[in-house]
Motif scaffolding. Structure first.
Motif, PDB file in Angstrom:
ATOM      1  N   THR A 500      22.051  73.108 -38.968  1.00  0.00           N
ATOM      2  CA  THR A 500      23.245  72.741 -38.184  1.00  0.00           C
ATOM      3  C   THR A 500      23.532  71.257 -38.354  1.00  0.00           C
ATOM      4  OG1 THR A 500      22.695  74.456 -36.564  1.00  0.00           O
ATOM      5  CG2 THR A 500      24.261  72.763 -35.890  1.00  0.00           C
ATOM      6  N   SER A 504      26.794  69.705 -40.138  1.00  0.00           N
ATOM      7  CA  SER A 504      27.662  68.751 -39.430  1.00  0.00           C
ATOM      8  C   SER A 504      27.866  67.496 -40.265  1.00  0.00           C
ATOM      9  CB  SER A 504      27.043  68.410 -38.079  1.00  0.00           C
ATOM     10  OG  SER A 504      27.804  67.451 -37.406  1.00  0.00           O
ATOM     11  N   THR A 507      30.067  68.227 -43.603  1.00  0.00           N
ATOM     12  CA  THR A 507      31.472  68.640 -43.381  1.00  0.00           C
ATOM     13  C   THR A 507      32.132  67.745 -42.363  1.00  0.00           C
ATOM     14  OG1 THR A 507      30.774  70.214 -41.715  1.00  0.00           O
ATOM     15  CG2 THR A 507      31.002  71.032 -43.974  1.00  0.00           C
ATOM     16  N   ARG A 510      35.891  67.648 -42.976  1.00  0.00           N
ATOM     17  CA  ARG A 510      36.595  68.906 -43.133  1.00  0.00           C
ATOM     18  C   ARG A 510      36.652  69.717 -41.841  1.00  0.00           C
ATOM     19  NH1 ARG A 510      33.653  71.582 -48.137  1.00  0.00           N
ATOM     20  NH2 ARG A 510      31.906  70.484 -47.205  1.00  0.00           N
ATOM     21  N   LEU A 511      35.769  69.421 -40.831  1.00  0.00           N
ATOM     22  CA  LEU A 511      35.773  70.172 -39.560  1.00  0.00           C
ATOM     23  C   LEU A 511      36.529  69.405 -38.478  1.00  0.00           C
ATOM     24  CD1 LEU A 511      32.076  71.393 -39.447  1.00  0.00           C
ATOM     25  CD2 LEU A 511      34.080  72.675 -40.187  1.00  0.00           C
ATOM     26  N   THR A 512      37.083  70.174 -37.618  1.00  0.00           N
ATOM     27  CA  THR A 512      37.811  69.570 -36.505  1.00  0.00           C
ATOM     28  C   THR A 512      36.803  69.072 -35.469  1.00  0.00           C
ATOM     29  OG1 THR A 512      37.939  71.624 -35.280  1.00  0.00           O
ATOM     30  CG2 THR A 512      39.728  71.164 -36.864  1.00  0.00           C
ATOM     31  N   GLU A 514      36.656  69.954 -32.448  1.00  0.00           N
ATOM     32  CA  GLU A 514      36.163  71.086 -31.650  1.00  0.00           C
ATOM     33  C   GLU A 514      35.028  71.777 -32.377  1.00  0.00           C
ATOM     34  OE1 GLU A 514      37.782  75.220 -29.583  1.00  0.00           O
ATOM     35  OE2 GLU A 514      39.193  73.880 -30.603  1.00  0.00           O
ATOM     36  N   GLU A 515      35.187  71.903 -33.754  1.00  0.00           N
ATOM     37  CA  GLU A 515      34.126  72.551 -34.518  1.00  0.00           C
ATOM     38  C   GLU A 515      32.853  71.696 -34.497  1.00  0.00           C
ATOM     39  OE1 GLU A 515      36.917  74.923 -37.746  1.00  0.00           O
ATOM     40  OE2 GLU A 515      36.241  72.872 -38.170  1.00  0.00           O
ATOM     41  N   HIS A 516      33.031  70.365 -34.596  1.00  0.00           N
ATOM     42  CA  HIS A 516      31.845  69.495 -34.465  1.00  0.00           C
ATOM     43  C   HIS A 516      31.194  69.637 -33.083  1.00  0.00           C
ATOM     44  CE1 HIS A 516      31.709  67.367 -38.287  1.00  0.00           C
ATOM     45  NE2 HIS A 516      33.065  67.183 -38.240  1.00  0.00           N
ATOM     46  N   LEU A 518      31.160  72.318 -31.269  1.00  0.00           N
ATOM     47  CA  LEU A 518      30.418  73.582 -31.248  1.00  0.00           C
ATOM     48  C   LEU A 518      29.072  73.434 -31.946  1.00  0.00           C
ATOM     49  CD1 LEU A 518      33.325  76.107 -31.989  1.00  0.00           C
ATOM     50  CD2 LEU A 518      32.100  75.788 -29.826  1.00  0.00           C
ATOM     51  N   LEU A 519      29.089  72.728 -33.110  1.00  0.00           N
ATOM     52  CA  LEU A 519      27.823  72.507 -33.804  1.00  0.00           C
ATOM     53  C   LEU A 519      26.845  71.701 -32.922  1.00  0.00           C
ATOM     54  CD1 LEU A 519      29.078  71.718 -37.421  1.00  0.00           C
ATOM     55  CD2 LEU A 519      27.897  73.772 -36.634  1.00  0.00           C
TER      56      LEU A 519
END
Length: 693
Positions: A500, A504, A507, A510-512, A514-516, A518-519
């Protein structure tokens, strides 16, 4: 010549008095002296040419008479000796006067000596005879001299005349001196007798007073009655108390005024008619003063005083005797009833030979012997003691302590069975002989039940050991499984956390956001899971590891734990109070885990305090870790030590809820005690002990 005066001891009181011995000695001395002097006079007359032959013959004639009188005094015949001496003096006076030829001669001193001796030692009749004989002889000699019948007197004097006068005067003086001594001694004796009489009278008066006091104040009622008139003439204080009447109210009254009824009066008449000595009898009196009946035992004696007869009657109040006898009979009946109806077998035996004197129904039922089969036979004869040595030990204990309490023994019944009994016994005395009162409780069923219970307990203990072994095996298996699972979960969790984090970081652009986020949440959950797994492993480790006690410096351990916490969060400021010198006997590794959890909790829950303070020290006989942090509600104190139980939200204070459960297990493994005390917003305190530490 007149007859010898009566001078026998029977007619002369002097010869029967206490002076008789001294009189005998005096007479022997006088007669002994004369027996010496008379021969001397004869020798003097032999050489004196002027002495007349007649006078010499008269003196010589006295010698055999003196010998006879001296022999009489030696033989104790004082009356004969004194009477003979008086007669001898009168005869000598007559013979000497006739020989001399004149009444004016020295021989007349014999009359004087005879009267003097007779007046002192003879009784009145003998003295009168001596005086009369002397007077008649004097007058006869005077007449004979005047008639010229006597020889012509020769008034020339010789030495023998002087000796005779001297002897006569000395004898008269000695006699008068003895008479004076008799008078003085008689007066002294009279004075002594008078003093003794006065002393005897004083003692008699004192004795009479004592007897009067004894009579008046004696504890036993006594009355004195006129025996013939049956009237009371005197009584003591005890009689007044018995009759409840004063002295004046009793004196002069008839004895029949105080008898209870006609039957008692008739009995008194019968007793009095029998005359002395009066036979002791039981009577019932009636007290006119108190109006009550009095049972008395009466004894009496009869005395005579001034020609009248009096009965001295003593009484003993036996009114309570009937009540005592009735109470004794009731007590005996109660004992007999309790003895016979007791559900416990009871016996009374003679201690010396074991002969059975009494048994109750329960004993008959237990042993199978009837009362008729046991009374009068010994316990050894019946065979109730299987082992005679047991009986000897039983008796030895009774003799030593007087009691036997709960001694267990076996008894053989009539049908030969051996039963177990618990014996209680004590020594008693019956008719002056030591006996044993014994109670035997049949405990055969109790013993059988005890054996069954013991067998059941042994069976249960075996089953418990079996189940415990199975449970321990299951727990060990569960702990091993938990340890294995927890250990195996750490690898995938580390992979999840690592991947994970790599995802993180690779990417990032490339991740939003919100996605960060979640990670990040995945990584936090994996961290919490890892922490939980570590706690579970610690919990399993506490149960699996071997306990090794040693002296552990808790103060040093606390300082190391505090230093580790401060190193992880250097920005926090906490006031530490760690007591020095705290040493306990415990397992060092487990003690560190315990302090890490307790001090860690205090560090965590005091984070929001204005001035955080953590104390580690003694609290009485326990150790204490206290803080001034968030605290808790005491209603939930017991749940604090349950696994996974938390009283605060995860958002407030992070944690797994395993730490205090670990603490509880560590304390339990040391055999100690754990408690908690807290107040919401005011902090908490956890106290623990190590058994043996």
């Amino acid at each position: 010549m007149p007859a010898a005066p009566n001078s026998s001891p029977a007619g002369n009181p002097l010869l029967r008095s206490e002076f008789a011995g001294e009189l005998a000695r005096t007479l022997r001395a006088v007669l002994g002296t004369l027996l010496v002097v008379v021969p001397a006079l004869l020798m003097l007359a032999w050489f004196d040419t002027s002495a007349r032959p007649g006078e010499i013959v008269a003196v010589a004639a006295m010698l055999p008479l003196l010998i006879g009188l001296y022999a009489a005094t030696r033989a104790g015949r004082l009356g004969v000796a004194i009477g003979g001496l008086v007669v001898l003096l009168i005869v000598y006076a007559i013979a000497g006067t006739v020989t001399y030829g004149s009444i004016r001669g020295a021989a007349t001193l014999g009359f004087i000596g005879a009267v003097v001796i007779g007046g002192i030692f003879l009784d009145a009749r003998a003295l009168a005879a001596a005086v009369a004989s002397s007077v008649l002889a004097v007058f006869a000699l005077i007449a004979a001299q005047n008639a010229g019948l006597l020889p012509q007197p020769d008034f020339s004097l010789s030495a023998i005349h002087g000796a005779i006068w001297s002897l006569a005067l000395a004898a008269i003086a000695l006699t008068l001196h003895f008479a004076r001594l008799l008078v003085l001694r008689s007066l002294a004796r009279v004075e002594r007798q008078a003093a003794e009489q006065r002393r005897a009278e004083a003692e008699l008066t004192a004795s009479e007073k004592r007897l009067e006091a004894i009579f008046r104040r004696g504890p036993m009622p006594v009355v004195i009655t006129d025996f013939d008139r049956r009237v009371i003439v005197d009584l003591n204080s005890a009689t007044e108390r018995l009759l409840e009447l004063g002295r004046d109210a009793v004196l002069g009254r008839s004895v029949f005024d105080f008898v209870a009824d006609a039957a008692a009066a008739e009995r008194v008449r019968t007793i009095l008619k029998s005359g002395p000595p009066l036979t002791p009898a039981r009577l019932t009196l009636a007290s006119p003063g108190g109006g009550r009946r009095i049972d008395v035992m009466v004894s009496a004696s009869v005395i005579n005083d001034a020609g009248r007869r009096y009965a001295v009657i003593s009484m003993m109040d036996v009114s309570g005797e009937e009540a005592a006898r009735a109470a004794l009979a009731a007590s005996e009946k109660r004992f007999s009833t309790a003895f016979d109806l007791s559900p416990i077998g009871m016996t009374i035996t003679r201690m010396t030979d074991g002969v059975i004197l009494e048994v109750n129904r329960a004993d008959e039922k237990v042993l199978g012997y009837t009362r008729a089969e046991t009374i009068g036979r010994s316990t050894l004869e019946i065979g109730t003691w299987p082992n005679p040595d047991d009986r000897e030990q039983f008796l030895e204990q009774l003799k030593r302590t007087g009691r036997v309490e709960g001694r267990e023994r076996q008894v053989r019944t009539k049908d030969g069975r051996l039963i177990d009994v618990r014996v209680f016994a004590t020594t008693i005395e019956i008719d002056g002989e030591p006996c044993v009162l014994a109670a035997g409780l049949d405990i055969t069923a109790e013993k059988r039940m005890a054996r069954e219970i013991r067998a059941l307990n042994e069976s249960l203990e075996a089953r418990v050991r079996e189940r415990t072994a199975e449970l321990e095996a299951a727990v060990a298996e569960i702990e091993s499984f938990s340890y294995s699972v927890s250990h195996d979960l750490r690898t995938p969790l580390r992979a999840i956390d690592g991947f994970t984090q790599l995802l993180s970081e690779s990417t990032t652009d490339r991740l939003t956001a919100e996605e960060h986020a979640l990670l990040a949440r995945v990584r936090a959950a994996a961290g919490r899971m890892a922490h939980l797994i570590d706690d579970l492993l610690d919990l399993a480790k506490v149960g699996r590891c071997e306990l090794r006690r040693e002296s552990v410096d808790l103060s040093a351990l606390a300082h190391r734990v505090a230093a580790d916490l401060a190193e992880r969060e250097p920005e926090r400021s906490v006031e530490w109070d760690i007591e020095a010198g705290m040493v306990a006997r415990c397992d060092a590794g487990l003690a560190r885990i315990l302090l890490e959890n307790l001090i860690g909790n205090a560090w965590k829950f005091s984070a929001r305090a204005t001035a955080p303070r953590i104390r580690v020290g003694r609290y009485g006989d326990a150790w204490e870790v206290a803080d001034n942090g968030a605290g808790f509600d005491m209603r939930y104190a017991e749940r604090l030590f349950e696994p996974f139980v938390r009283l605060h939200r995860e958002e407030e204070f992070a944690g797994t809820g395993i730490g205090l459960a670990i603490v509880k297990r560590i304390v339990a493994r040391h055999g100690g005690h754990l408690s908690a005390e807290g107040t919401p917003g005011a902090g908490a305190a956890f106290r623990f002990t190590f058994n043996g530490g």
